[in-house]
Design a protein around this motif. Sequence first.
Motif, PDB file in Angstrom:
ATOM      1  N   PHE A  13     -30.024  44.527 -31.994  1.00 21.08           N
ATOM      2  CA  PHE A  13     -29.361  43.425 -32.688  1.00 21.08           C
ATOM      3  C   PHE A  13     -29.121  42.262 -31.736  1.00 21.08           C
ATOM      4  CE2 PHE A  13     -27.035  46.407 -35.903  1.00 21.08           C
ATOM      5  CZ  PHE A  13     -28.250  46.660 -36.510  1.00 21.08           C
ATOM      6  N   CYS A  17     -24.176  50.210 -36.887  1.00 18.42           N
ATOM      7  CA  CYS A  17     -23.467  49.678 -35.728  1.00 18.42           C
ATOM      8  C   CYS A  17     -24.416  49.579 -34.537  1.00 18.42           C
ATOM      9  CB  CYS A  17     -22.295  50.594 -35.377  1.00 18.42           C
ATOM     10  SG  CYS A  17     -21.445  50.161 -33.858  1.00 18.42           S
ATOM     11  N   GLY A  18     -24.599  48.362 -34.028  1.00 21.41           N
ATOM     12  CA  GLY A  18     -25.311  48.169 -32.778  1.00 21.41           C
ATOM     13  C   GLY A  18     -24.310  48.188 -31.645  1.00 21.41           C
ATOM     14  N   GLU A  61     -34.682  47.279 -41.330  1.00 22.37           N
ATOM     15  CA  GLU A  61     -35.060  45.877 -41.141  1.00 22.37           C
ATOM     16  C   GLU A  61     -36.499  45.761 -40.617  1.00 22.37           C
ATOM     17  OE1 GLU A  61     -32.057  44.112 -38.622  1.00 22.37           O
ATOM     18  OE2 GLU A  61     -30.839  43.603 -40.360  1.00 22.37           O
ATOM     19  N   GLY A 112     -32.802  48.030 -26.037  1.00 31.54           N
ATOM     20  CA  GLY A 112     -33.016  48.024 -27.473  1.00 31.54           C
ATOM     21  C   GLY A 112     -34.054  49.032 -27.914  1.00 31.54           C
ATOM     22  N   TYR A 146     -21.028  39.165 -30.651  1.00 36.35           N
ATOM     23  CA  TYR A 146     -20.438  40.443 -31.029  1.00 36.35           C
ATOM     24  C   TYR A 146     -19.494  40.257 -32.217  1.00 36.35           C
ATOM     25  CZ  TYR A 146     -21.907  41.723 -26.283  1.00 36.35           C
ATOM     26  OH  TYR A 146     -22.629  41.937 -25.137  1.00 36.35           O
ATOM     27  N   LYS A 203     -24.245  45.553 -39.163  1.00 38.84           N
ATOM     28  CA  LYS A 203     -25.073  45.009 -40.230  1.00 38.84           C
ATOM     29  C   LYS A 203     -25.174  46.028 -41.355  1.00 38.84           C
ATOM     30  CE  LYS A 203     -27.959  42.006 -37.336  1.00 38.84           C
ATOM     31  NZ  LYS A 203     -29.346  41.583 -37.009  1.00 38.84           N
ATOM     32  N   ARG A 247     -21.803  45.262 -32.968  1.00 37.67           N
ATOM     33  CA  ARG A 247     -22.362  44.365 -33.971  1.00 37.67           C
ATOM     34  C   ARG A 247     -22.677  45.222 -35.189  1.00 37.67           C
ATOM     35  NH1 ARG A 247     -26.503  39.814 -33.125  1.00 37.67           N
ATOM     36  NH2 ARG A 247     -25.432  39.281 -35.053  1.00 37.67           N
TER      37      ARG A 247
END
Length: 246
Positions: free
Chosen positions: A192, A101-102, A161, A133, A204, A85, A83
Amino acid sequence: MNTLLPVQAKRSISLLCAAIALACCGCPPAPPSQEEQRQSATSRWITVESNSRDEESNPILDQDDLNRIVNALPTISTFVVERVKSGKIETEHNVAEATVCGTRPEYFQLLKEVARVELQQGRFFDTIEAAEGARIVVLSGSLAKKLFDEADPIDRKVILERQELTVVGVVSDGVPWGTAVTRDAYVPLGLFGPGADQSAPVPYDRFRFHVKTLDQVENTQAIIRNIIERHHPDQDIRVHSSLSRH
């Protein structure tokens, strides 16, 4: 009459026979070079991603898609999920725009094989940290320099974030042709997560599958494409590898 050959003659005949055998069978192939091994490993990665993905849309792929593919294909040796962002990462004194990148720890294998990324300091995160996480982050070398200049970034804090994360590792930026997989920073996938609706499948942006052998790539890719098209008939999702053009 003595039919025994002199020793020298026997040696000559033996050498001649060996030369004939070598000529018939050919020389044994040389072992693959490190570069050939790297290219073979790179070619065994298959990528699944949406062609219409943008910052405002929700990811299309989910855990159900991943399970269908992995369960159907014993030719897959490992997989990674992603994922992505974009946003600001801040320290007490600096701020930088970054693509984050998650993912899971297996992503580091992809980085090494495709982009020749190396661990420069610290470590990558592990499976438990990715699932839970954990509030940690691995920075690329260039981002670490932007945020911390020449100071040691390990165990320092950054803000992403509105979350405070601890830097646990720094990796190299990789080679220029590896930009399809490299990012500015890497965090555990759980950061994420699925969002407010915890019952929804985890979304994803991208799957990457590593196939066991090079000759299995095309068939594996075709089966993955069929699975995706069957469950997402109206979505523009691309399934590709370095062996394909589409």
